[in-house]
Design a protein around this motif. Structure first.
Motif, PDB file in Angstrom:
ATOM      1  N   LYS A 135      11.952   7.315   2.195  1.00  0.00           N
ATOM      2  CA  LYS A 135      11.724   6.357   0.971  1.00  0.00           C
ATOM      3  C   LYS A 135      12.575   5.220   1.167  1.00  0.00           C
ATOM      4  CE  LYS A 135      10.375  10.086  -2.137  1.00  0.00           C
ATOM      5  NZ  LYS A 135      10.698  11.059  -3.291  1.00  0.00           N
ATOM      6  N   ALA A 136      13.780   5.194   1.516  1.00  0.00           N
ATOM      7  CA  ALA A 136      14.879   4.011   1.703  1.00  0.00           C
ATOM      8  C   ALA A 136      14.254   2.939   2.571  1.00  0.00           C
ATOM      9  CB  ALA A 136      16.140   4.222   1.971  1.00  0.00           C
ATOM     10  N   GLN A 137      13.415   3.573   3.554  1.00  0.00           N
ATOM     11  CA  GLN A 137      12.788   2.589   4.548  1.00  0.00           C
ATOM     12  C   GLN A 137      11.428   2.180   4.093  1.00  0.00           C
ATOM     13  OE1 GLN A 137      14.623   1.713   7.093  1.00  0.00           O
ATOM     14  NE2 GLN A 137      16.027   3.219   7.152  1.00  0.00           N
ATOM     15  N   GLY A 138      11.090   2.390   2.941  1.00  0.00           N
ATOM     16  CA  GLY A 138       9.762   1.696   2.468  1.00  0.00           C
ATOM     17  C   GLY A 138       8.742   2.941   2.124  1.00  0.00           C
ATOM     18  N   MET A 139       8.950   4.309   2.528  1.00  0.00           N
ATOM     19  CA  MET A 139       7.773   5.211   2.518  1.00  0.00           C
ATOM     20  C   MET A 139       7.780   5.228   0.926  1.00  0.00           C
ATOM     21  SD  MET A 139       7.779   7.388   5.783  1.00  0.00           S
ATOM     22  CE  MET A 139       7.217   6.456   7.312  1.00  0.00           C
ATOM     23  N   ASP A 140       6.370   5.987   0.183  1.00  0.00           N
ATOM     24  CA  ASP A 140       6.542   6.043  -1.151  1.00  0.00           C
ATOM     25  C   ASP A 140       6.814   7.463  -1.246  1.00  0.00           C
ATOM     26  OD1 ASP A 140       5.387   3.515  -2.519  1.00  0.00           O
ATOM     27  OD2 ASP A 140       4.192   3.970  -0.765  1.00  0.00           O
ATOM     28  N   ASP A 141       6.415   8.318  -0.377  1.00  0.00           N
ATOM     29  CA  ASP A 141       6.816   9.913  -0.738  1.00  0.00           C
ATOM     30  C   ASP A 141       6.517  10.513   0.895  1.00  0.00           C
ATOM     31  OD1 ASP A 141       7.065  12.492  -1.750  1.00  0.00           O
ATOM     32  OD2 ASP A 141       5.604  12.157  -3.097  1.00  0.00           O
ATOM     33  N   ALA A 142       6.538  11.753   0.797  1.00  0.00           N
ATOM     34  CA  ALA A 142       6.240  12.574   2.057  1.00  0.00           C
ATOM     35  C   ALA A 142       5.611  13.654   1.780  1.00  0.00           C
ATOM     36  CB  ALA A 142       7.587  13.033   2.869  1.00  0.00           C
ATOM     37  N   LEU A 143       5.004  14.086   2.847  1.00  0.00           N
ATOM     38  CA  LEU A 143       4.046  15.357   3.050  1.00  0.00           C
ATOM     39  C   LEU A 143       4.710  16.267   4.157  1.00  0.00           C
ATOM     40  CD1 LEU A 143       1.411  16.558   1.556  1.00  0.00           C
ATOM     41  CD2 LEU A 143       0.274  15.509   3.315  1.00  0.00           C
ATOM     42  N   ILE A 170      -3.262   7.215  -5.529  1.00  0.00           N
ATOM     43  CA  ILE A 170      -4.521   6.455  -5.319  1.00  0.00           C
ATOM     44  C   ILE A 170      -5.229   6.206  -6.722  1.00  0.00           C
ATOM     45  CG2 ILE A 170      -6.842   6.065  -4.487  1.00  0.00           C
ATOM     46  CD1 ILE A 170      -5.658   7.431  -1.892  1.00  0.00           C
ATOM     47  N   ILE A 171      -5.254   7.281  -7.415  1.00  0.00           N
ATOM     48  CA  ILE A 171      -5.838   7.384  -8.800  1.00  0.00           C
ATOM     49  C   ILE A 171      -4.716   7.092  -9.678  1.00  0.00           C
ATOM     50  CG2 ILE A 171      -7.254   8.606 -10.511  1.00  0.00           C
ATOM     51  CD1 ILE A 171      -8.501   8.241  -7.405  1.00  0.00           C
ATOM     52  N   LYS A 220       4.731  18.991   7.065  1.00  0.00           N
ATOM     53  CA  LYS A 220       3.767  19.710   7.896  1.00  0.00           C
ATOM     54  C   LYS A 220       4.456  21.146   8.172  1.00  0.00           C
ATOM     55  CE  LYS A 220       3.390  16.300  11.438  1.00  0.00           C
ATOM     56  NZ  LYS A 220       3.372  15.889  12.630  1.00  0.00           N
ATOM     57  N   PRO A 221       3.383  22.206   8.151  1.00  0.00           N
ATOM     58  CA  PRO A 221       1.961  21.995   7.949  1.00  0.00           C
ATOM     59  C   PRO A 221       1.833  21.917   6.493  1.00  0.00           C
ATOM     60  CG  PRO A 221       2.689  24.458   8.353  1.00  0.00           C
ATOM     61  CD  PRO A 221       4.063  23.653   8.492  1.00  0.00           C
ATOM     62  N   PHE A 222       0.886  21.233   6.322  1.00  0.00           N
ATOM     63  CA  PHE A 222       0.510  20.790   4.742  1.00  0.00           C
ATOM     64  C   PHE A 222      -0.932  21.769   4.285  1.00  0.00           C
ATOM     65  CE2 PHE A 222      -1.202  17.497   7.337  1.00  0.00           C
ATOM     66  CZ  PHE A 222      -2.520  17.700   7.267  1.00  0.00           C
ATOM     67  N   GLU A 223      -0.841  21.797   3.218  1.00  0.00           N
ATOM     68  CA  GLU A 223      -1.941  22.414   2.555  1.00  0.00           C
ATOM     69  C   GLU A 223      -2.874  21.445   1.943  1.00  0.00           C
ATOM     70  OE1 GLU A 223      -0.971  26.009   0.373  1.00  0.00           O
ATOM     71  OE2 GLU A 223       0.267  26.465   1.602  1.00  0.00           O
ATOM     72  N   GLU A 224      -4.017  21.727   1.841  1.00  0.00           N
ATOM     73  CA  GLU A 224      -5.098  20.812   1.433  1.00  0.00           C
ATOM     74  C   GLU A 224      -4.708  20.515  -0.034  1.00  0.00           C
ATOM     75  OE1 GLU A 224      -9.819  20.812   0.345  1.00  0.00           O
ATOM     76  OE2 GLU A 224      -9.198  21.888   2.175  1.00  0.00           O
ATOM     77  N   LYS A 225      -4.256  21.582  -1.088  1.00  0.00           N
ATOM     78  CA  LYS A 225      -4.125  20.996  -2.302  1.00  0.00           C
ATOM     79  C   LYS A 225      -2.744  20.134  -2.386  1.00  0.00           C
ATOM     80  CE  LYS A 225      -1.093  24.996  -3.908  1.00  0.00           C
ATOM     81  NZ  LYS A 225      -0.081  24.371  -3.922  1.00  0.00           N
ATOM     82  N   ASN A 226      -1.770  20.092  -1.518  1.00  0.00           N
ATOM     83  CA  ASN A 226      -0.735  19.416  -1.600  1.00  0.00           C
ATOM     84  C   ASN A 226      -0.966  17.750  -1.169  1.00  0.00           C
ATOM     85  OD1 ASN A 226       0.593  21.808  -2.187  1.00  0.00           O
ATOM     86  ND2 ASN A 226       1.784  21.592  -0.190  1.00  0.00           N
ATOM     87  N   LEU A 227      -1.672  17.822  -0.112  1.00  0.00           N
ATOM     88  CA  LEU A 227      -2.348  16.313   0.296  1.00  0.00           C
ATOM     89  C   LEU A 227      -3.269  16.013  -1.079  1.00  0.00           C
ATOM     90  CD1 LEU A 227      -3.088  14.363   2.377  1.00  0.00           C
ATOM     91  CD2 LEU A 227      -5.043  15.738   2.872  1.00  0.00           C
ATOM     92  N   LEU A 228      -3.978  16.676  -1.422  1.00  0.00           N
ATOM     93  CA  LEU A 228      -4.834  16.092  -2.376  1.00  0.00           C
ATOM     94  C   LEU A 228      -4.060  15.613  -3.776  1.00  0.00           C
ATOM     95  CD1 LEU A 228      -7.943  18.551  -2.367  1.00  0.00           C
ATOM     96  CD2 LEU A 228      -7.743  15.952  -1.876  1.00  0.00           C
ATOM     97  N   GLU A 229      -2.996  16.284  -4.057  1.00  0.00           N
ATOM     98  CA  GLU A 229      -2.073  15.878  -5.069  1.00  0.00           C
ATOM     99  C   GLU A 229      -1.528  14.880  -4.970  1.00  0.00           C
ATOM    100  OE1 GLU A 229       1.519  18.465  -5.878  1.00  0.00           O
ATOM    101  OE2 GLU A 229      -0.368  19.898  -6.683  1.00  0.00           O
ATOM    102  N   LYS A 230      -0.938  14.479  -3.860  1.00  0.00           N
ATOM    103  CA  LYS A 230      -0.529  13.298  -3.308  1.00  0.00           C
ATOM    104  C   LYS A 230      -1.524  12.101  -3.411  1.00  0.00           C
ATOM    105  CE  LYS A 230       3.406  14.858  -1.628  1.00  0.00           C
ATOM    106  NZ  LYS A 230       4.691  14.980  -2.336  1.00  0.00           N
ATOM    107  N   ILE A 290       0.811  -1.092  -0.260  1.00  0.00           N
ATOM    108  CA  ILE A 290      -0.096  -0.065   0.021  1.00  0.00           C
ATOM    109  C   ILE A 290       0.980   1.117  -0.182  1.00  0.00           C
ATOM    110  CG2 ILE A 290       0.154  -0.413   2.424  1.00  0.00           C
ATOM    111  CD1 ILE A 290      -2.593   1.154   2.660  1.00  0.00           C
ATOM    112  N   PRO A 291       0.396   2.262  -0.692  1.00  0.00           N
ATOM    113  CA  PRO A 291       1.211   3.450  -0.715  1.00  0.00           C
ATOM    114  C   PRO A 291       1.248   4.136   0.937  1.00  0.00           C
ATOM    115  CG  PRO A 291      -0.148   3.724  -2.348  1.00  0.00           C
ATOM    116  CD  PRO A 291      -0.763   2.576  -1.677  1.00  0.00           C
ATOM    117  N   ILE A 292       2.502   4.525   1.186  1.00  0.00           N
ATOM    118  CA  ILE A 292       2.570   4.964   2.696  1.00  0.00           C
ATOM    119  C   ILE A 292       3.345   6.214   2.474  1.00  0.00           C
ATOM    120  CG2 ILE A 292       3.776   4.801   4.725  1.00  0.00           C
ATOM    121  CD1 ILE A 292       3.715   1.942   4.535  1.00  0.00           C
ATOM    122  N   LEU A 293       2.412   7.476   2.899  1.00  0.00           N
ATOM    123  CA  LEU A 293       3.286   8.929   2.960  1.00  0.00           C
ATOM    124  C   LEU A 293       3.705   9.191   4.426  1.00  0.00           C
ATOM    125  CD1 LEU A 293       2.462   9.566  -0.039  1.00  0.00           C
ATOM    126  CD2 LEU A 293       0.905  11.261   0.966  1.00  0.00           C
TER     127      LEU A 293
END
Length: 124
Positions: free
Chosen positions: A97-105, A122-123, A107-117, A79-82
């Motif tokens: 990423k080396a530890q198995g995460m796909d990407d990072a978000l 997912i899609i 903080k503080p994050f913005e809604e558009k950045n979250l949705l982009e990821k 499963i994708p892990i952020l």
């Protein structure tokens, strides 16, 4: 509409951050499951079927990196892990990423950045 009924597990010990995510996810009819630490995240990931996991790095009991390694190596979940982190240093992001995460978000994050990821992972 593309994100409707998607299931996302959020592992985050900060109540305010979980609330913020809930408000955003409710807007898009995304199903949110909350874990307050890495241990809970592992239990929920083992039991449930999620489209994505948002994993805070610094949590009590078990941090996000340990939890991610467990989900990848023991549970064998693809499963994708952020990573959700305040540490936005490039080296650290590469390490996650080396530890198995796909990407990072960061903080503080913005809604558009979250949705982009979410869209990116997912899609497909």
């Amino acid at each position: 509409a593309l994100l409707k009924n998607r299931k996302i597990l959020v592992a985050e010990d900060n109540k305010f951050n979980r609330l913020l995510l809930k408000i955003i996810f409710d807007k898009y009819n995304i199903e949110l499951t909350e874990a307050q630490n890495g241990k809970e995240a592992i239990e929920l990931a083992a039991a449930g079927d999620f489209d994505m996991i948002l994993m805070d790095i610094q949590m009590p009991e078990m941090d996000g990196v340990e939890a991610t390694k467990y989900i990848r190596q023991v549970l064998k979940k693809d499963i994708p892990i952020l990573a959700i982190t305040a540490n936005a240093v490039t080296e650290e992001l590469e390490e996650y990423k080396a530890q198995g995460m796909d990407d990072a978000l960061t903080k503080p994050f913005e809604e558009k950045n979250l949705l982009e990821k979410l869209f990116r992972f997912i899609i497909k």
